[in-house]
Design an enzyme around this catalytic site. Structure first.
Site, PDB file in Angstrom:
ATOM      1  N   ASP A  16       0.829  -1.210   0.000  1.00  0.00           N
ATOM      2  CA  ASP A  16       0.000   0.000   0.000  1.00  0.00           C
ATOM      3  C   ASP A  16       0.865   1.262   0.000  1.00  0.00           C
ATOM      4  OD1 ASP A  16      -2.386   1.357  -0.032  1.00  0.00           O
ATOM      5  OD2 ASP A  16      -2.725   1.225   2.132  1.00  0.00           O
ATOM      6  N   GLY A  17       0.316   2.338  -0.564  1.00  0.00           N
ATOM      7  CA  GLY A  17       0.968   3.646  -0.468  1.00  0.00           C
ATOM      8  C   GLY A  17       1.530   4.200  -1.766  1.00  0.00           C
ATOM      9  N   ASN A  18       1.239   3.552  -2.889  1.00  0.00           N
ATOM     10  CA  ASN A  18       1.737   4.085  -4.164  1.00  0.00           C
ATOM     11  C   ASN A  18       1.165   5.468  -4.455  1.00  0.00           C
ATOM     12  OD1 ASN A  18       2.939   1.608  -4.406  1.00  0.00           O
ATOM     13  ND2 ASN A  18       1.580   0.854  -6.032  1.00  0.00           N
ATOM     14  N   GLY A  19      -0.118   5.649  -4.135  1.00  0.00           N
ATOM     15  CA  GLY A  19      -0.780   6.933  -4.382  1.00  0.00           C
ATOM     16  C   GLY A  19      -0.173   8.042  -3.518  1.00  0.00           C
ATOM     17  N   ARG A  29      -0.569   9.346 -10.093  1.00  0.00           N
ATOM     18  CA  ARG A  29      -0.698   8.085  -9.340  1.00  0.00           C
ATOM     19  C   ARG A  29      -0.052   6.920 -10.077  1.00  0.00           C
ATOM     20  NH1 ARG A  29      -4.175   7.731  -5.032  1.00  0.00           N
ATOM     21  NH2 ARG A  29      -4.394   5.505  -5.367  1.00  0.00           N
ATOM     22  N   HIS A  33       2.511   3.799  -8.990  1.00  0.00           N
ATOM     23  CA  HIS A  33       2.379   2.354  -9.205  1.00  0.00           C
ATOM     24  C   HIS A  33       3.611   1.802  -9.927  1.00  0.00           C
ATOM     25  CE1 HIS A  33      -1.578   2.418  -7.589  1.00  0.00           C
ATOM     26  NE2 HIS A  33      -2.137   3.066  -8.585  1.00  0.00           N
ATOM     27  N   GLU A  63     -12.145  -4.795  -4.524  1.00  0.00           N
ATOM     28  CA  GLU A  63     -12.650  -3.440  -4.305  1.00  0.00           C
ATOM     29  C   GLU A  63     -11.923  -2.411  -5.175  1.00  0.00           C
ATOM     30  OE1 GLU A  63     -11.905  -5.703  -1.867  1.00  0.00           O
ATOM     31  OE2 GLU A  63     -14.014  -6.133  -1.425  1.00  0.00           O
ATOM     32  N   LEU A 127      11.654 -19.876  -5.517  1.00  0.00           N
ATOM     33  CA  LEU A 127      10.719 -18.986  -4.822  1.00  0.00           C
ATOM     34  C   LEU A 127       9.352 -19.052  -5.501  1.00  0.00           C
ATOM     35  CD1 LEU A 127      10.018 -16.587  -2.864  1.00  0.00           C
ATOM     36  CD2 LEU A 127      10.808 -15.045  -4.681  1.00  0.00           C
ATOM     37  N   ARG A 190      -5.131  -2.124   8.951  1.00  0.00           N
ATOM     38  CA  ARG A 190      -6.283  -2.935   8.546  1.00  0.00           C
ATOM     39  C   ARG A 190      -5.882  -3.986   7.531  1.00  0.00           C
ATOM     40  NH1 ARG A 190      -8.049   2.425   6.719  1.00  0.00           N
ATOM     41  NH2 ARG A 190      -7.335   2.727   4.592  1.00  0.00           N
ATOM     42  N   ILE A 191      -6.812  -4.936   7.332  1.00  0.00           N
ATOM     43  CA  ILE A 191      -6.527  -6.122   6.518  1.00  0.00           C
ATOM     44  C   ILE A 191      -7.057  -5.954   5.089  1.00  0.00           C
ATOM     45  CG2 ILE A 191      -6.869  -8.643   6.387  1.00  0.00           C
ATOM     46  CD1 ILE A 191      -5.124  -7.788   8.754  1.00  0.00           C
TER      47      ILE A 191
HETATM   48  C1  IPE Z   1      -5.252  -2.872  -0.364  1.00  0.00           C
HETATM   49  O1  IPE Z   1      -4.956  -1.529  -0.487  1.00  0.00           O
HETATM   50  C2  IPE Z   1      -5.224  -3.519  -1.733  1.00  0.00           C
HETATM   51  C3  IPE Z   1      -3.911  -3.633  -2.350  1.00  0.00           C
HETATM   52  C4  IPE Z   1      -2.784  -3.324  -1.800  1.00  0.00           C
HETATM   53  C5  IPE Z   1      -3.906  -4.181  -3.688  1.00  0.00           C
HETATM   54  P1  IPE Z   1      -6.108  -0.435  -0.600  1.00  0.00           P
HETATM   55  O2  IPE Z   1      -5.429   0.874  -0.665  1.00  0.00           O
HETATM   56  O3  IPE Z   1      -7.025  -0.791  -1.709  1.00  0.00           O
HETATM   57  O4  IPE Z   1      -6.879  -0.650   0.778  1.00  0.00           O
HETATM   58  P2  IPE Z   1      -7.729   0.390   1.631  1.00  0.00           P
HETATM   59  O5  IPE Z   1      -8.664   1.050   0.662  1.00  0.00           O
HETATM   60  O6  IPE Z   1      -6.767   1.340   2.239  1.00  0.00           O
HETATM   61  O7  IPE Z   1      -8.415  -0.459   2.652  1.00  0.00           O
HETATM   62  C1  IPE Z   2      -1.505   0.350  -3.414  1.00  0.00           C
HETATM   63  O1  IPE Z   2      -1.349   1.721  -3.431  1.00  0.00           O
HETATM   64  C2  IPE Z   2      -1.645  -0.230  -4.793  1.00  0.00           C
HETATM   65  C3  IPE Z   2      -2.994  -0.687  -5.124  1.00  0.00           C
HETATM   66  C4  IPE Z   2      -4.013  -0.714  -4.301  1.00  0.00           C
HETATM   67  C5  IPE Z   2      -3.215  -1.160  -6.469  1.00  0.00           C
HETATM   68  P1  IPE Z   2      -2.574   2.716  -3.357  1.00  0.00           P
HETATM   69  O2  IPE Z   2      -2.939   3.097  -4.755  1.00  0.00           O
HETATM   70  O3  IPE Z   2      -3.672   2.153  -2.549  1.00  0.00           O
HETATM   71  O4  IPE Z   2      -1.899   3.934  -2.622  1.00  0.00           O
HETATM   72  P2  IPE Z   2      -2.556   4.926  -1.559  1.00  0.00           P
HETATM   73  O5  IPE Z   2      -3.180   4.096  -0.496  1.00  0.00           O
HETATM   74  O6  IPE Z   2      -3.557   5.745  -2.309  1.00  0.00           O
HETATM   75  O7  IPE Z   2      -1.407   5.741  -1.060  1.00  0.00           O
HETATM   76 MG    MG Z   3      -4.139   2.304  -0.570  1.00  0.00          MG
END
Ligand code: IPE
Ligand code: IPE
Ligand code: MG
Length: 236
Positions: A16-19, A29, A33, A63, A127, A190-191
């Site tokens: 998580d956190g690419n955005g 964004r 990614h 989602e 792996l 969170r999960i």
């Molecule tokens: C979880 O991240 C899904 C992936 C890493 C692919 P999200 O960014 O979609 O999750 P939420 O919205 O913070 O719960």
């Molecule tokens: C996780 O990064 C990658 C995917 C869910 C595909 P996000 O795109 O959720 O990045 P944030 O949470 O907005 O920083």
């Molecule tokens: Mg995210």
């Protein structure tokens, strides 16, 4: 206890956190990614180096289909490109690719590349890399329940024979070991519908590092945190 037993055998990542990374750098964004893909490569190399045999990567959730068309298209394009370009490297490194999720939802060209990469790498043993794509844990468990219900209806299964083992064998992850360490980047506690069944007894490590910045030091920190956990499995 020897060193090996203190080392996880299956890592599950919520990447998580690419955005947020893109926002920090005033970049689109999609560029976030793209930099996330570089981390995937880094983590694969680290798993090989540390002799961890399994890694599951949450690449796209059920989602996530609800994101803008532009972002979804960019992500699917990256997936296709990744599979096309990286399969030779997987062969060199001994990586076997697997995928879990509602794969029929993926665009046809992605599905084809995915099937090709899975087939090409199927004899590799160093792996196992599991991509969770169009993956949602509730959907997975629902599909398993439906499949068992159909077998009961057809008369080939009786309800009393439904055990946790049998349910597990009907999940996308049938035959794979459960993750023993779940790592989430970007600080969210969170999960997010990830491997709910499989992580029943996994240790959880959350780091504030954004996925594109996740590096060797973060990886080693997660392994070190795992090594000092006392795993009790309900016993004492
Ligand atoms: C979880 O991240 C899904 C992936 C890493 C692919 P999200 O960014 O979609 O999750 P939420 O919205 O913070 O719960
Ligand atoms: C996780 O990064 C990658 C995917 C869910 C595909 P996000 O795109 O959720 O990045 P944030 O949470 O907005 O920083
Ligand atoms: Mg995210």
């Amino acid at each position: 206890m020897d060193k090996k037993s203190k080392q996880p055998q299956h890592l599950a990542f919520i990447m998580d956190g690419n955005g947020r990374w893109a926002k920090q750098h005033l970049l689109p964004r999609a560029t976030g990614h793209l930099n996330g893909v570089k981390t995937v490569q880094r983590v694969i190399d680290l798993c090989i180096e540390k002799q961890i045999p399994w890694v599951t990567l949450y690449a796209f959730s059920t989602e996530n289909w609800g994101r803008s068309k532009m972002e979804v298209t960019a992500l699917m394009g990256m997936l296709k490109k990744y599979l096309q370009e990286r399969t030779p490297e997987m062969m060199e490194k001994g990586v076997r690719l697997h995928a879990i999720g509602e794969l029929y939802m993926l665009p046809e060209d992605c599905r084809e590349e995915l099937a090709k990469a899975i087939e090409t790498t199927k004899h590799n043993t160093k792996l196992n890399v599991v991509l969770a794509l169009s993956y949602g844990s509730r959907q997975e468990i629902t599909a398993a329940a439906r499949s068992l219900a159909e077998q009961v209806k057809a008369g080939s299964l009786s309800p009393e024979d439904i055990t946790p083992e049998l349910l597990g064998q009907n999940l996308y992850t049938a035959g794979m070991p459960d993750p023993d360490l779940l790592i989430r980047t970007s600080g969210e506690m969170r999960i997010s519908n990830y491997l709910l069944w499989q992580i029943s007894y996994a240790e959880i490590h959350v780091t504030d590092t954004l996925w594109p910045d996740f590096d060797r030091a973060d990886f080693e920190e997660a392994l070190a945190a795992f090594a000092v956990r006392e795993r009790r499995y309900g016993k004492r």
